[in-house]
Design a protein around this motif. Structure first.
Motif, short mmCIF file in Angstrom:
data_model
loop_
_atom_site.label_atom_id
_atom_site.label_comp_id
_atom_site.label_asym_id
_atom_site.label_seq_id
_atom_site.Cartn_x
_atom_site.Cartn_y
_atom_site.Cartn_z
N ASN A 4 -0.90 12.15 17.85
CA ASN A 4 -0.53 12.32 19.25
C ASN A 4 -0.88 11.06 20.03
OD1 ASN A 4 0.22 15.30 19.41
ND2 ASN A 4 -1.80 15.40 18.47
N GLY A 5 -0.19 10.84 21.16
CA GLY A 5 -0.51 9.72 22.04
C GLY A 5 0.14 9.87 23.39
N ASP A 6 -0.58 9.53 24.45
CA ASP A 6 -0.06 9.66 25.80
C ASP A 6 0.46 8.36 26.37
OD1 ASP A 6 -0.67 12.38 25.98
OD2 ASP A 6 -2.76 11.94 26.48
N GLN A 7 0.20 7.25 25.70
CA GLN A 7 0.66 5.96 26.21
C GLN A 7 0.96 5.05 25.03
OE1 GLN A 7 -2.54 4.39 28.53
NE2 GLN A 7 -4.04 4.52 26.91
N ARG A 8 1.51 3.87 25.33
CA ARG A 8 1.88 2.94 24.27
C ARG A 8 0.64 2.50 23.50
NH1 ARG A 8 2.02 -2.44 23.21
NH2 ARG A 8 3.90 -3.33 22.29
N TYR A 9 0.69 2.62 22.20
CA TYR A 9 -0.42 2.16 21.38
C TYR A 9 0.10 1.96 19.96
CZ TYR A 9 -0.70 6.87 19.39
OH TYR A 9 -0.41 8.05 18.75
N GLY A 10 -0.73 1.36 19.14
CA GLY A 10 -0.31 1.15 17.76
C GLY A 10 -1.15 0.10 17.09
N GLY A 11 -0.69 -0.33 15.94
CA GLY A 11 -1.41 -1.34 15.19
C GLY A 11 -0.80 -1.52 13.82
N GLU A 12 -1.33 -2.50 13.08
CA GLU A 12 -0.80 -2.81 11.76
C GLU A 12 -1.25 -1.75 10.76
OE1 GLU A 12 -1.07 -3.83 7.74
OE2 GLU A 12 -2.83 -3.82 9.02
N LYS A 13 -0.35 -1.40 9.85
CA LYS A 13 -0.66 -0.47 8.78
C LYS A 13 -0.14 -1.01 7.46
CE LYS A 13 -2.48 2.89 11.28
NZ LYS A 13 -3.90 3.31 11.15
N THR A 14 -0.96 -0.92 6.43
CA THR A 14 -0.51 -1.17 5.07
C THR A 14 -1.02 -0.01 4.24
OG1 THR A 14 -0.73 -3.56 5.43
CG2 THR A 14 -0.43 -2.81 3.16
N PHE A 15 -0.15 0.92 3.93
CA PHE A 15 -0.56 2.15 3.27
C PHE A 15 -0.69 1.95 1.76
CE2 PHE A 15 1.82 3.45 7.08
CZ PHE A 15 0.86 4.22 7.71
N GLU A 16 -1.69 2.60 1.20
CA GLU A 16 -1.86 2.57 -0.25
C GLU A 16 -0.97 3.60 -0.93
OE1 GLU A 16 -5.98 3.00 -1.14
OE2 GLU A 16 -6.56 1.13 -0.15
N GLU A 17 -0.45 4.55 -0.16
CA GLU A 17 0.48 5.55 -0.66
C GLU A 17 1.76 5.48 0.17
OE1 GLU A 17 -0.72 7.02 -3.20
OE2 GLU A 17 -2.85 7.39 -2.93
N ASN A 18 2.86 5.96 -0.37
CA ASN A 18 4.04 6.14 0.45
C ASN A 18 3.72 7.17 1.53
OD1 ASN A 18 5.80 4.41 -1.06
ND2 ASN A 18 5.92 6.00 -2.62
N VAL A 19 4.25 6.97 2.73
CA VAL A 19 3.94 7.85 3.85
C VAL A 19 5.24 8.30 4.52
CG1 VAL A 19 2.86 7.97 6.13
CG2 VAL A 19 1.68 6.83 4.26
N LEU A 20 5.30 9.58 4.83
CA LEU A 20 6.45 10.16 5.51
C LEU A 20 6.02 10.52 6.94
CD1 LEU A 20 9.37 10.91 4.62
CD2 LEU A 20 8.57 13.25 4.38
N VAL A 21 6.76 10.02 7.93
CA VAL A 21 6.44 10.26 9.33
C VAL A 21 7.63 10.97 9.99
CG1 VAL A 21 5.80 9.26 11.55
CG2 VAL A 21 5.00 8.20 9.42
N GLY A 22 7.39 12.17 10.48
CA GLY A 22 8.41 12.91 11.21
C GLY A 22 8.11 12.86 12.70
N VAL A 23 8.97 12.21 13.48
CA VAL A 23 8.74 12.07 14.92
C VAL A 23 9.17 13.36 15.61
CG1 VAL A 23 9.27 10.74 16.99
CG2 VAL A 23 9.13 9.59 14.77
N VAL A 24 8.22 13.99 16.30
CA VAL A 24 8.46 15.24 17.01
C VAL A 24 8.84 14.97 18.46
CG1 VAL A 24 7.45 17.44 17.72
CG2 VAL A 24 6.89 16.46 15.47
N ALA A 25 8.16 14.02 19.10
CA ALA A 25 8.43 13.67 20.49
C ALA A 25 8.05 12.22 20.71
CB ALA A 25 7.65 14.58 21.44
N GLY A 26 8.56 11.60 21.78
CA GLY A 26 8.28 10.20 22.04
C GLY A 26 9.13 9.30 21.18
N LYS A 27 8.66 8.07 20.98
CA LYS A 27 9.41 7.07 20.22
C LYS A 27 8.46 6.27 19.35
CE LYS A 27 10.96 3.29 22.24
NZ LYS A 27 11.75 2.36 23.09
N LEU A 28 8.89 5.95 18.14
CA LEU A 28 8.12 5.14 17.20
C LEU A 28 8.91 3.88 16.89
CD1 LEU A 28 5.77 4.72 15.15
CD2 LEU A 28 7.19 5.95 13.48
N LYS A 29 8.26 2.72 17.07
CA LYS A 29 8.85 1.44 16.71
C LYS A 29 8.12 0.90 15.49
CE LYS A 29 9.81 -3.18 18.64
NZ LYS A 29 9.66 -4.04 19.85
N VAL A 30 8.85 0.65 14.42
CA VAL A 30 8.27 0.15 13.18
C VAL A 30 8.74 -1.28 12.97
CG1 VAL A 30 7.98 0.53 10.71
CG2 VAL A 30 8.38 2.49 12.23
N VAL A 31 7.79 -2.22 12.97
CA VAL A 31 8.12 -3.65 12.83
C VAL A 31 7.70 -4.11 11.44
CG1 VAL A 31 7.79 -5.96 13.76
CG2 VAL A 31 7.74 -3.98 15.30
#
Length: 268
Positions: free
Chosen positions: A17-44
């Motif tokens: 969950n998040g109420d404002q813009r936030y984020g950071g770098e991620k390098t996952f050791e496993e494959n990850v599935l993200v289902g967006v329920v609300a808001g917006k996700l930007k993946v760079v």
């Protein structure tokens, strides 16, 4: 499969969950599935930027750097369901299922538009968030197998990501760093992703660039930030995460130290 290979389910499934813009770098050791329920996700990623809205699901490959930026949208805070796909369980699935013939593994992220199948999968997983004990191994394996089946039925390219179990091999250091310097990773992660020990990475880096990794990374990130501010007319708050800084204050300090004026002064 020994117990160390199975994480507690609460570590594999979470609601973000998040109420404002936030984020950071991620390098996952496993494959990850993200289902967006609300808001917006930007993946760079290094060569691609993806915008996901409510109803979208994105499959993030393991060992691939990405910066995840989460925003509110249409008055709704960001909310997403995140499911890690443990590599041993995915490998167990493919022991009995042959990957569909596709191009060699691209290890690129995949975007799935709104799908009743995926919505059903996420809905069936939500009750497990209430569990305090470990989910039975057979049930966990069955749920992961169900997820893999759904992804493969929706996009044949899923096998390119899910069935790629290779560990990073030794890569061209200069090419990798020029493509990934904007990701805020520790040097140990850079060394791992280029197929080197940390000591070898530092030695090879100094030989290639004639400067320490930390100094080179800072200079490259600040040069990119200067370009984004001056030419793309972006605001500091819009770009500091994307160019590899953890917070706005650190970015502003490093920028002024490098160029002699603040980011806001450049905009003015």
């Amino acid at each position: 499969m020994n117990e160390k290979q199975i994480n507690h389910y609460v570590d594999l499934l979470m609601v973000c969950n998040g109420d404002q813009r936030y984020g950071g770098e991620k390098t996952f050791e496993e494959n990850v599935l993200v289902g967006v329920v609300a808001g917006k996700l930007k993946v760079v990623q290094a060569a691609r930027t993806l915008h996901c809205v409510a109803g979208d699901t994105v499959l993030l490959p393991r060992n691939q750097p990405a910066t995840l930026l989460k925003y509110p949208k249409d008055g709704a805070a960001y909310r997403a369901i995140v499911l890690k796909l443990p590599t041993p369980l995915v490998q167990a699935y493919y022991e009995h299922h042959t990957p569909k013939p596709t191009r060699p593994a691209a290890a690129n992220l995949l975007l799935f538009p709104r799908s009743p199948l995926l919505q059903s999968v996420f809905a069936s997983l939500m009750p497990y968030l209430e569990l305090e004990q470990r989910l039975p191994e057979k049930l966990l394996a069955a749920k992961i197998a169900e997820v893999v089946e759904v992804l493969r039925s929706l996009d044949i390219r899923s096998d390119e990501v899910l069935a790629d179990f290779r560990e990073p091999g030794k890569l061209n250091l200069v090419e990798f760093m020029e493509a990934h310097y904007m990701f805020n990773m520790p040097l140990a992660k850079f060394s791992y992703l280029t197929g080197r020990s940390l000591t070898t990475f530092k030695r090879d880096f100094k030989k290639a660039f004639q400067v320490s990794p930390q100094r080179w990374l800072t200079q490259k990130r600040l040069a990119l930030a200067h370009y984004q501010l001056a030419e793309k007319k972006k605001k500091p708050v819009e770009l500091y995460l994307e160019v590899g800084f953890e917070n706005l204050a650190h970015f502003s300090y490093a920028f002024k130290k490098q160029f002699g004026y603040s980011p806001t002064a450049l905009i003015r």
